[in-house]
Design a protein around this motif. Structure first.
Motif, short mmCIF file in Angstrom:
data_model
loop_
_atom_site.label_atom_id
_atom_site.label_comp_id
_atom_site.label_asym_id
_atom_site.label_seq_id
_atom_site.Cartn_x
_atom_site.Cartn_y
_atom_site.Cartn_z
N ALA A 1 -10.24 -7.76 49.03
CA ALA A 1 -10.84 -7.64 50.36
C ALA A 1 -11.71 -8.84 50.71
N ASP A 2 -12.12 -9.61 49.70
CA ASP A 2 -12.83 -10.86 49.90
C ASP A 2 -12.45 -11.77 48.73
N MET A 3 -12.98 -12.97 48.71
CA MET A 3 -12.55 -13.90 47.68
C MET A 3 -12.92 -13.42 46.28
N ASP A 4 -14.09 -12.80 46.13
CA ASP A 4 -14.49 -12.29 44.82
C ASP A 4 -13.57 -11.18 44.35
N SER A 5 -13.25 -10.23 45.25
CA SER A 5 -12.42 -9.10 44.83
C SER A 5 -10.96 -9.52 44.65
N GLU B 1 -14.77 -9.66 56.40
CA GLU B 1 -15.25 -10.70 55.50
C GLU B 1 -14.77 -12.10 55.90
N THR B 2 -14.20 -12.23 57.10
CA THR B 2 -13.61 -13.51 57.49
C THR B 2 -14.61 -14.52 58.04
N GLY B 3 -15.85 -14.10 58.26
CA GLY B 3 -16.83 -14.97 58.89
C GLY B 3 -17.15 -16.23 58.13
N THR B 4 -16.97 -16.21 56.82
CA THR B 4 -17.31 -17.37 56.00
C THR B 4 -16.08 -18.09 55.44
N ALA C 1 -1.50 -6.78 41.78
CA ALA C 1 -2.59 -7.21 42.66
C ALA C 1 -2.06 -7.73 43.99
N ALA C 2 -2.89 -7.57 45.02
CA ALA C 2 -2.70 -8.25 46.29
C ALA C 2 -3.95 -9.07 46.55
N VAL C 3 -3.79 -10.22 47.20
CA VAL C 3 -4.92 -11.09 47.46
C VAL C 3 -4.98 -11.44 48.95
N GLY C 4 -6.14 -11.21 49.54
CA GLY C 4 -6.34 -11.50 50.95
C GLY C 4 -7.76 -11.13 51.33
N VAL C 5 -8.12 -11.44 52.57
CA VAL C 5 -9.50 -11.23 53.01
C VAL C 5 -9.53 -10.28 54.20
#
Length: 253
Positions: A38-42, A66-69, A58-62
């Motif tokens: 859900a964010d870069m850390d997760s 959490e897209t503000g940064t 796993a899936a990777v994305g934001v």
């Protein structure tokens, strides 16, 4: 066999008992699971979890909130993650106009960018859409890449039919079991079996009779039971079909 196609078992709410929760899942019938960033850390922890357990992917994305940064360098990092063997999708990505997260124009920009990333990598994608149905559909159509799933679906039956016509999958979570969710139940009825998937979105959205408590992937069974009832088929048949759908969609096995 059950396939929880969307969970967040790396969430802090599992810090005290994560290993025992995961160890119990195969005995509870959950033989496949996609843990979703859900964010870069997760994204990083989701990949780590998938590489630790055979039956977890796993899936990777934001997430839109959490897209503000985000910056373009993050897209390069997501692409690097996505090339690992246990990473099967880009997600969760999309729009959320309910929460006070990132500005709408920022959400739309990064939804489009992550969709393009999925297309560039020829990977499936997972869409988060909350109170943003029109803009979500518009961006999907503009992109023209439809190897995606509407996760934790909350739209109408009519919209579900439109999404299916575009070639996408539709996934349902705990809310389909809620007594005050007739729209979600009607949508589940409208989705053809071959386009249907199930999930928990744990630790969120625990189904009845656990509503309000921490959710975990074992409770995907209650989602399957309710949709089987709505579809007027057996639980075993619903479990088989949704597992096959998930494996085909995520290109597992």
């Amino acid at each position: 066999m059950l396939f929880d196609t969307h969970a967040h078992l790396d969430d802090a709410r599992f810090d005290e008992d994560r290993e025992s929760v995961i160890a119990a899942l195969p005995k509870q019938g959950v033989r496949l699971l996609v843990n979703v960033g859900a964010d870069m850390d997760s994204c990083r922890t989701s990949v780590s979890l998938a590489e630790q357990y055979d039956f977890i992917y796993a899936a990777v994305g934001v997430h839109p909130d959490e897209t503000g940064t985000l910056c373009e360098k993050d897209m390069e990092t997501l692409a690097e993650y996505a090339r690992r063997d246990k990473v099967v999708a880009i997600g969760e990505i999309g729009l959320d106009y309910h929460n006070n997260g990132a500005p709408k124009e920022v959400q739309r920009r990064w939804f489009e960018r992550q969709l393009r990333l999925a297309q560039e990598l020829s990977m499936p994608f997972i869409v988060h859409d909350r109170d943003a149905h029109a803009d979500t559909l518009a961006i999907l159509k503009e992109c023209g890449y439809f190897h995606g799933v509407m996760h934790c679906y909350s739209g109408s039956a009519q919209m579900a039919r439109e999404v299916v016509q575009m070639g996408m999958m539709v996934s349902f979570a705990g809310p389909v079991t809620f007594k005050n969710a007739p729209k979600t139940k009607e949508a589940a009825k409208a989705v053809p079996l071959e386009r249907l998937m199930i999930e928990t979105d744990s630790p969120y959205l625990s189904p009845e009779p656990f509503r309000g408590k921490r959710n975990d992937s074992s409770r995907v069974r209650y989602v399957a039971e309710e949709i089987a009832r709505l579809k007027e088929i057996s639980f075993d048949e619903l479990a088989r079909i949704t597992t096959e759908n998930g494996k085909r969609f995520f290109r597992i096995g």
